[in-house]
Design an enzyme around this catalytic site. Structure first.
Site, PDB file in Angstrom:
ATOM      1  N   PRO A 210     -29.509 -31.765   1.770  1.00 13.01           N
ATOM      2  CA  PRO A 210     -30.537 -32.318   2.653  1.00 13.01           C
ATOM      3  C   PRO A 210     -29.921 -33.206   3.731  1.00 13.01           C
ATOM      4  O   PRO A 210     -29.122 -34.086   3.437  1.00 13.01           O
ATOM      5  CB  PRO A 210     -31.410 -33.138   1.692  1.00 13.01           C
ATOM      6  CG  PRO A 210     -31.213 -32.490   0.365  1.00 13.01           C
ATOM      7  CD  PRO A 210     -29.779 -32.047   0.361  1.00 13.01           C
ATOM      8  N   GLU A 211     -30.264 -32.949   4.989  1.00 15.09           N
ATOM      9  CA  GLU A 211     -29.762 -33.749   6.099  1.00 15.09           C
ATOM     10  C   GLU A 211     -30.895 -34.621   6.631  1.00 15.09           C
ATOM     11  O   GLU A 211     -31.970 -34.683   6.034  1.00 15.09           O
ATOM     12  CB  GLU A 211     -29.159 -32.828   7.162  1.00 15.09           C
ATOM     13  CG  GLU A 211     -27.966 -32.042   6.621  1.00 15.09           C
ATOM     14  CD  GLU A 211     -27.260 -31.221   7.667  1.00 15.09           C
ATOM     15  OE1 GLU A 211     -27.514 -31.409   8.867  1.00 15.09           O
ATOM     16  OE2 GLU A 211     -26.437 -30.363   7.291  1.00 15.09           O
TER      17      GLU A 211
END
Length: 271
Positions: free
Chosen positions: A2-3
């Site tokens: 997840p960014e």
């Protein structure tokens, strides 16, 4: 992993349920995450009210009057708000139970995430203190970027992924931002002139805003707080499109390795 858009999408999803909620209990089924979950976390949080749900880089921050709960999703973590005590599954490691019966469930199959407590000034926490500006903030601008790159000989793609320079522009969004700016990922960072820095800052902000609007990107098992996948990858210009024609010029997209990560670019559109 997840960014920033995925983490911000999660924050926006859980915030309406958590803001002002009072903690009834904390259930820790597995404390062995990237760093051990504090043994006294339940005692620390019982009876306390969440004052704000914030984000700094990829860290979610649950603010209390007496400190901050830091949550990092690692490579495979996610958070879900549950309306009742549904039976936990194998990788559901932590439940934060509210006095209204709802609960925030932390799931992390790979256990590379973190749930930590900090009683002091969160800006001074070792994980937070050395971070660069937020990419969607006014602090991340062309003048700042040009000055920050002046002494950097590394490739611009790698510089963009340095959290000391700017936070949250991870692998996917670095490739996409550089394409939108027309800048080759192989260029030495210090070679960018002011005009190119202006284009790159605008492209990074545009890319991240587009990803937020799409709910993030889905790689492996990322889902948002409602269990829905992100769709940014469906509109990507280069990432994950090796061998496919460029959406602008038709040249096949190329893939290479930089810093042990995959980079995608168009050799015609990016210079």
């Amino acid at each position: 992993m997840p960014e920033l858009p995925e983490v911000e999408t999660t924050r926006r999803g859980i915030s309406p349920h958590l803001q002002g909620a009072c903690i009834g209990d904390v259930i820790v089924r597995e404390a062995r995450l990237r760093w051990p979950v504090p043994a006294d976390l339940a005692a620390t949080l019982r009876g306390r009210r969440i004052e704000a749900v914030e984000r700094r880089a990829k860290y979610l921050l649950l603010r209390f009057a007496h400190g901050t709960l830091i949550i990092h999703l690692g490579m495979s973590g996610n958070l879900r708000v549950l309306t009742e005590a549904f039976p936990p599954e194998k990788h559901d490691h932590i439940d934060i139970v509210f006095d209204n019966g709802q609960r925030l469930r932390y799931r992390d199959p790979r256990r590379f995430g973190a749930v930590l407590w900090h009683a002091g000034d969160i800006a001074q926490h070792p994980l937070i203190a050395e971070l660069g500006p937020e990419p969607l903030s006014l602090a991340f601008n062309a003048a700042y970027l040009h000055a920050a790159l002046a002494s950097k000989r590394i490739a611009i793609k790698l510089a963009l992924m340095d959290n000391h320079l700017v936070v949250g522009i991870g692998n996917i969004y670095a490739s996409e931002s550089l394409f939108r700016a027309g800048v080759s990922p192989l260029r030495p960072a210090q070679s960018l002139n002011e005009a190119e820095c202006t284009r790159l800052v605008a492209a990074a902000k545009e890319t991240l805003e587009a990803a937020l609007a799409a709910g993030g990107s889905t790689l492996r098992d990322y889902v948002d707080s409602d269990g829905k996948a992100g769709y940014f990858m469906l509109q990507s210009f280069v990432y994950g499109r090796a061998g496919e024609p460029c959406r602008v010029c038709g040249t096949p997209i190329q893939q290479m390795r930089q810093g042990q990560r995959s980079t995608f670019h168009c050799p015609t559109c990016q210079h």
